[in-house]
Design a protein around this motif. Structure first.
Motif, PDB file in Angstrom:
ATOM      1  N   MET A   1      88.627  34.098  31.678  1.00 34.19           N
ATOM      2  CA  MET A   1      87.378  34.027  30.936  1.00 34.19           C
ATOM      3  C   MET A   1      86.908  32.578  30.873  1.00 34.19           C
ATOM      4  O   MET A   1      87.679  31.677  30.517  1.00 34.19           O
ATOM      5  CB  MET A   1      87.562  34.571  29.520  1.00 34.19           C
ATOM      6  N   LEU A   2      85.640  32.365  31.212  1.00 32.67           N
ATOM      7  CA  LEU A   2      85.020  31.046  31.143  1.00 32.67           C
ATOM      8  C   LEU A   2      83.976  31.065  30.036  1.00 32.67           C
ATOM      9  O   LEU A   2      83.157  31.984  29.970  1.00 32.67           O
ATOM     10  CB  LEU A   2      84.354  30.691  32.473  1.00 32.67           C
ATOM     11  N   PHE A   3      83.993  30.051  29.187  1.00 32.84           N
ATOM     12  CA  PHE A   3      83.019  29.939  28.101  1.00 32.84           C
ATOM     13  C   PHE A   3      82.320  28.599  28.227  1.00 32.84           C
ATOM     14  O   PHE A   3      82.965  27.542  28.185  1.00 32.84           O
ATOM     15  CB  PHE A   3      83.710  30.010  26.735  1.00 32.84           C
TER      16      PHE A   3
ATOM     17  N   GLY B   1      96.534  36.292  24.354  1.00 32.67           N
ATOM     18  CA  GLY B   1      97.009  35.826  25.658  1.00 32.67           C
ATOM     19  C   GLY B   1      95.968  35.835  26.753  1.00 32.67           C
ATOM     20  O   GLY B   1      96.317  35.777  27.941  1.00 32.67           O
ATOM     21  N   THR B   2      94.684  35.895  26.378  1.00 38.42           N
ATOM     22  CA  THR B   2      93.612  35.837  27.379  1.00 38.42           C
ATOM     23  C   THR B   2      93.548  34.435  27.980  1.00 38.42           C
ATOM     24  O   THR B   2      93.536  33.443  27.253  1.00 38.42           O
ATOM     25  CB  THR B   2      92.254  36.168  26.734  1.00 38.42           C
ATOM     26  N   THR B   3      93.513  34.356  29.295  1.00 43.03           N
ATOM     27  CA  THR B   3      93.376  33.061  29.962  1.00 43.03           C
ATOM     28  C   THR B   3      91.936  32.598  29.831  1.00 43.03           C
ATOM     29  O   THR B   3      91.009  33.302  30.227  1.00 43.03           O
ATOM     30  CB  THR B   3      93.762  33.156  31.448  1.00 43.03           C
ATOM     31  N   MET B   4      91.744  31.399  29.285  1.00 45.30           N
ATOM     32  CA  MET B   4      90.403  30.932  28.964  1.00 45.30           C
ATOM     33  C   MET B   4      90.230  29.459  29.325  1.00 45.30           C
ATOM     34  O   MET B   4      91.120  28.651  29.085  1.00 45.30           O
ATOM     35  CB  MET B   4      90.115  31.119  27.462  1.00 45.30           C
ATOM     36  N   ILE B   5      89.071  29.149  29.905  1.00 47.04           N
ATOM     37  CA  ILE B   5      88.627  27.765  30.034  1.00 47.04           C
ATOM     38  C   ILE B   5      87.357  27.664  29.222  1.00 47.04           C
ATOM     39  O   ILE B   5      86.386  28.393  29.476  1.00 47.04           O
ATOM     40  CB  ILE B   5      88.367  27.356  31.490  1.00 47.04           C
ATOM     41  N   VAL B   6      87.347  26.782  28.233  1.00 43.77           N
ATOM     42  CA  VAL B   6      86.264  26.722  27.263  1.00 43.77           C
ATOM     43  C   VAL B   6      85.649  25.327  27.244  1.00 43.77           C
ATOM     44  O   VAL B   6      86.343  24.350  26.939  1.00 43.77           O
ATOM     45  CB  VAL B   6      86.770  27.080  25.844  1.00 43.77           C
ATOM     46  N   VAL B   7      84.376  25.241  27.584  1.00 44.75           N
ATOM     47  CA  VAL B   7      83.622  24.002  27.386  1.00 44.75           C
ATOM     48  C   VAL B   7      83.069  24.053  25.970  1.00 44.75           C
ATOM     49  O   VAL B   7      82.351  24.988  25.615  1.00 44.75           O
ATOM     50  CB  VAL B   7      82.471  23.871  28.406  1.00 44.75           C
ATOM     51  N   THR B   8      83.421  23.077  25.135  1.00 42.74           N
ATOM     52  CA  THR B   8      83.029  23.144  23.731  1.00 42.74           C
ATOM     53  C   THR B   8      82.983  21.760  23.106  1.00 42.74           C
ATOM     54  O   THR B   8      83.626  20.819  23.584  1.00 42.74           O
ATOM     55  CB  THR B   8      84.014  24.032  22.945  1.00 42.74           C
TER      56      THR B   8
END
Length: 289
Positions: A185-187, A213-220
């Motif tokens: 998931m990308l945010f 445990g969701t794989t996430m890359i988050v721009v924040t």
């Protein structure tokens, strides 16, 4: 035809990583937005990308999701080279259908919600599983209703986007991305378009995903979320990774001057915003008395 990036043909990623980016370069004309980014993300890991506007964070996400094409370097997702395939030591652009298949493995949530205005919340979530994955409508509906419950909107299935608040629309957008059962998931600044009082409801859903445990890359720019939910924080500036490490190390004890300056500026911005909100609340109270 898309430009084929120059790469080190002998490099192979560590298969333990879900995402492996090697020497990623992106030009827009003469503007070099990414200048050789190396980054790995493991399955189940939450990585937050921080940095000033124009540092290349969003471009990096868009390259992973193949909304932009690499100028140089390589990105693998799940051990599969994205956008290109290697044949006899040379890279060839993948066919559109293959790119669509790869893109379906990655969910993306944008700053703006991008919901279909003529569809209900339920229809927005079921559209891609039915059309792209050919899932039976009854199954897609059941899964969508479960996702709406997951994001706290089980009572809003029949509402159209215009009938929902910004926070509710963003939660529908998260459910829509999850409906495709992505590996990643990308945010991209998912709370930046929201009024301050609505930010928390979106971050709550994202924290729950992280816990699951969701794989996430988050721009924040939400430092509290980065500190609480991230396994790793990556600070980018001017198209390069300046610093990365555990959240407390980067956010509380940054090593690089550029990181320190950025965090100081963000802190001052948050303090100014809090002061404005306090003053607004005071004026409203005076008006009501």
């Amino acid at each position: 035809m898309s430009h084929v990036p120059t790469v080190d043909a002998e490099h192979r990623p560590d298969s333990a990583h879900l995402v492996e980016a090697v020497n990623v370069i992106k030009h827009f004309g003469s503007n070099e937005v990414l200048k050789g980014v190396d980054l790995t993300v493991d399955k189940g890991e939450v990585v937050c990308l921080l940095g000033p506007s124009g540092s290349g964070k969003t471009t990096f996400l868009r390259l992973i999701n193949q909304m932009e094409t690499l100028t140089g370097g390589r990105i693998w997702v799940g051990g599969e080279l994205i956008g290109f395939e290697e044949r006899k030591g040379r890279l060839h652009v993948r066919h559109d259908s293959d790119i669509a298949r790869q893109r379906s493995r990655v969910g993306m949530v944008f700053q703006r919600f991008n919901l279909f205005p003529h569809m209900t919340a339920l229809e927005n979530i079921t559209e891609a599983p039915i059309r792209v994955k050919k899932i039976a409508r009854s199954q897609a509906k059941a899964e969508a209703l479960a996702l709406l419950e997951k994001v706290g909107l089980s009572d809003r299935a029949s509402y159209y986007p215009a009938q929902l608040s910004g926070g509710q629309q963003q939660r529908v957008a998260i459910a829509r991305a999850l409906a495709m059962k992505p590996e990643l998931m990308l945010f991209d600044e998912p709370t930046s378009a929201l009024d301050p009082e609505l930010v928390g409801e979106v971050l709550k859903v994202m924290k729950e995903l992280a816990t699951e445990g969701t794989t996430m890359i988050v721009v924040t720019h939400e430092m509290g979320f980065a500190r609480e939910a991230a396994d790793r924080v990556v600070f980018m500036d001017a198209g390069v990774v300046v610093e990365e490490g555990a959240p407390d190390q980067v956010l509380l004890h940054p090593r690089h001057e550029r990181t320190k300056l950025f965090l100081t500026r963000v802190k001052h911005e948050h303090e100014a915003e809090a002061a404005r909100e306090e003053e607004t609340a005071r004026l409203l109270e005076e008006l009501g008395s």
